[in-house]
Write an enzyme that holds these catalytic residues in place. Structure first.
Site, PDB file in Angstrom:
ATOM      1  N   ASP A 112      -9.440   2.930  -2.966  1.00 47.57           N
ATOM      2  CA  ASP A 112     -10.455   3.239  -1.951  1.00 47.57           C
ATOM      3  C   ASP A 112     -11.637   3.936  -2.611  1.00 47.57           C
ATOM      4  O   ASP A 112     -11.743   5.169  -2.598  1.00 47.57           O
ATOM      5  CB  ASP A 112      -9.845   4.112  -0.854  1.00 47.57           C
ATOM      6  CG  ASP A 112      -8.790   3.360  -0.069  1.00 47.57           C
ATOM      7  OD1 ASP A 112      -8.711   2.135  -0.205  1.00 47.57           O
ATOM      8  OD2 ASP A 112      -8.036   4.003   0.683  1.00 47.57           O
TER       9      ASP A 112
ATOM     10  N   ASP B 279       0.841  -1.186   0.000  1.00 53.58           N
ATOM     11  CA  ASP B 279       0.000   0.000   0.000  1.00 53.58           C
ATOM     12  C   ASP B 279       0.876   1.236   0.000  1.00 53.58           C
ATOM     13  O   ASP B 279       1.741   1.397   0.857  1.00 53.58           O
ATOM     14  CB  ASP B 279      -0.892  -0.007   1.249  1.00 53.58           C
ATOM     15  CG  ASP B 279      -2.092   0.903   1.106  1.00 53.58           C
ATOM     16  OD1 ASP B 279      -1.936   1.957   0.475  1.00 53.58           O
ATOM     17  OD2 ASP B 279      -3.157   0.560   1.615  1.00 53.58           O
TER      18      ASP B 279
END
Length: 633
Positions: free
Chosen positions: A430, A360
């Site tokens: 996201d 990430d």
């Protein structure tokens, strides 16, 4: 460069830069034919592709039938014999000097046909599959992955082989590509009779994705976030108790004590080795999230600072952002930094049996963080060009292959051209838990496949929000789950409501398939079973991706290029060559119109006798428990 392909480069420096960027392979090609006429026009032919260069330097590229594929857009008086001679003084290849020695590059092409259709270019959060007319930022952001390879309906593939921040405008009057800071123009173009031929040629020069390991073929369970060892194990145990197939479970962020330690916080994860051992006994793989952030309270911060393994800052304190502490980022362009982090990950994750990484590049508050953008704006003297996610993935890929592990998976928020060969499984970031966001992911996944990234997935149900007790969200979740069954990787994730007030890293509401009520649970269980039934077929699709670069999710025109209507359809796709998938993309929808491509007969996969002729529309019922899927006959 390769069969039926050219690489085009230009610079105003003393020599062409040596970087090959995405073009990591140089496949053999027949010797080109080069001719120079009496009027000094030059022609080069390489198989199915031909280019002419005028005496004033204008380039036009043709296919083997003599059709124009690309023509430079030039409006000046340098060649009075050019039909487009003009007083506008616009260059096709514009390298405008900027401070520091680089150039602001603009490459302009004629828009030869306003009906041209352009696909690929990576992942953008919009619903359009056909990108003709689009204005695209060439940069990575959370949920946006710039992979600048395009497939055209005119019969060419085009790679903008420049990892700098920039812009692509695929206009109906002019097409242009920009790099805001670079040293040279560099693009690759290939001619092909079908999209498959173009895609396979592109994979030959940029590399092939590894073979997907077996655990990538089934169902993955994730959420934001599991907070401790027992909670995670109980979820895996419950799937086994219910006899629901589960291949992988993910541990997301803040399982560490401090960012930059790349290890489990012993207060909440007291025995990771025993946890991994039990999961393996349950036949469940574990994926762990790794961040590039280093908190100044981390035990590794002093050593990394001393060794120069952190990014540099042009002023003030060494703080890139604040996310549960003052943090900066490791320098992904420094091989020593990659080696350092791999050594920590190997010791604390890999050596206890964790072989799958969730890499990430962003924190929750600054999720649009991008390494190139940061360097560009912060004035760092690191070289512009090496996109962060690719470099980060490469470090882990190299580390694991050094340990003899080749079938690895790096779950990444972004990728660039060529990232596929580092085991990059891109997820769409996201995203919102909404119907419009759901629709966007369909275009994102299909265009990522055409951009050369076969491994792709999404957060089933979306990431932001969504209450499992809300009937409206349950419908969206159900439709998303059905569609996720026919994505390259079937992965459930999300940050569910309600969450504790004032706790940005809290666990959030439950996100397992039994969290949505009995009706939804039974539908999800059935579709996980369908994914299991498809395992052998999906394994074959992954082998095609590994051997030829073929997308797992395919546009209709990829399989049916001679069907003109197949180039128009944007809300259906092929899962491999056999299954025609029709996601249900609107709330309350219980019937759907489907176009069945010409060149095949079709039947619904849960019907035995009803055969539909291709080349026609049909209207099909889609009750909440079913998403229409047709089988090619």
């Amino acid at each position: 460069m390769g069969e039926n392909a050219f690489r085009v480069r230009a610079t105003k420096q003393a020599s062409i830069p040596t970087e090959d960027w995405a073009l990591s392979s140089k496949p053999s090609s027949p010797s080109p034919s080069i001719e120079i006429s009496a009027d000094q026009e030059a022609t080069i032919t390489n198989g199915k592709i031909k280019a002419t260069v005028s005496r004033r330097g204008k380039i036009i590229i043709y296919d083997s039938k003599g059709n124009k594929l690309l023509e430079e857009y030039a409006r000046h008086r340098q060649d009075p014999m050019d039909p487009k001679c003009s007083a506008l003084t616009v260059e096709a290849r514009e390298l405008r000097p900027i401070l520091g020695g680089d150039y602001h590059l603009t490459m302009r092409f004629e828009s030869l046909d306003h009906k041209e259709k352009i696909f690929g270019m990576g992942q953008y959060q919009q619903p359009y599959l056909n990108l003709k007319g689009a204005d695209l930022e060439l940069a990575h952001r959370n949920s946006q992955a710039s992979v600048p390879f395009a497939v055209s309906s005119l019969g060419y593939g085009f790679l903008w082989n420049n990892p700098g921040i920039g812009r692509a405008v695929l206009g109906t009057n002019v097409m242009s590509f920009e790099a805001y800071s670079t040293k040279a123009l560099d693009y690759w173009v290939v001619a092909g009779d079908t999209p498959a031929e173009i895609e396979e040629a592109y994979a030959k020069v940029t590399g092939y994705v590894p073979m997907m390991p077996e655990y990538g073929l089934g169902f993955w369970q994730c959420k934001l976030r599991y907070t401790n060892q027992e909670q995670l194990l109980n979820i895996a145990r419950e799937y086994r108790r219910r006899e629901v197939p589960l291949d992988l479970i993910g541990i997301d962020f803040f399982h560490w004590k401090h960012q930059g330690e790349w290890s489990f916080d012993p207060e909440f994860w007291p025995d990771p080795e025993a946890m991994v051992k039990e999961l393996k006994e349950l036949k469940v793989e574990l994926m762990v999230s790794i961040w590039p952030t280093v908190e100044n309270a981390s035990e590794n911060f002093p050593e990394m600072l001393e060794q120069g393994l952190l990014i540099r800052h042009d002023r003030g304190m060494r703080v890139a952002m604040q996310c549960d502490g003052d943090i900066t980022h490791f320098d992904a362009t420094n091989p020593a930094a990659r080696k350092f982090i791999w050594s920590k990950a190997k010791q604390n994750y890999y050596d206890i049996g964790i072989k799958t990484f969730w890499l990430d590049e962003a924190g929750p508050e600054y999720s649009i963080y991008d390494f190139d953008i940061y360097r560009y704006h912060a004035g760092s003297n690191l070289q512009i060009g090496n996109t962060y996610p690719k470099e980060y993935a490469r470090g882990f890929y190299e580390g694991m292959t050094a340990e003899g592990q080749t079938n690895i998976v790096n779950l990444l928020r972004c990728a660039w051209a060529g990232s596929q060969k580092y085991g990059a499984l891109v997820w769409s970031g996201d995203i919102a838990s909404s119907w419009s966001s759901f629709r966007n992911q369909l275009a994102a996944g299909l265009n990522m496949g055409l951009a050369g990234i076969p491994w792709w997935t999404t957060d089933i149900g979306g990431f932001h929000g969504g209450n499992p007790d809300d009937p409206l969200f349950r419908e969206l979740f159900t439709r998303w789950f059905q569609w996720g069954t026919f994505c390259p990787v079937m992965r459930l994730h999300g940050d569910r409501e309600p969450k504790p007030e004032g706790q940005p890293t809290a666990s959030g509401a439950d996100n397992e398939i039994w969290s949505y009520g009995e009706e939804v649970y039974e539908i999800c269980k059935r579709y996980i079973g369908i994914r299991e039934q498809l395992r052998e077929y999906t394994r074959g699709l992954m082998r095609e991706a590994h051997e030829k670069g073929t997308p797992v999710m395919r546009t209709l025109f990829y399989e049916f290029p001679s069907d003109e209507r197949a180039w128009e359809v944007e809300t259906q796709y092929m899962f491999g060559s056999k299954y025609l998938v029709v996601p249900v993309l609107e709330p309350g929808q219980r019937t759907v119109k489907v176009y069945l491509p010409a060149g095949a007969s079709w039947k619904l996969w849960d019907e035995k006798d009803v055969l539909h002729k291709g080349g026609h529309n049909v209207e099909i019922e889609c009750p909440i428990e079913n998403m229409p899927v047709f089988c090619r006959q």
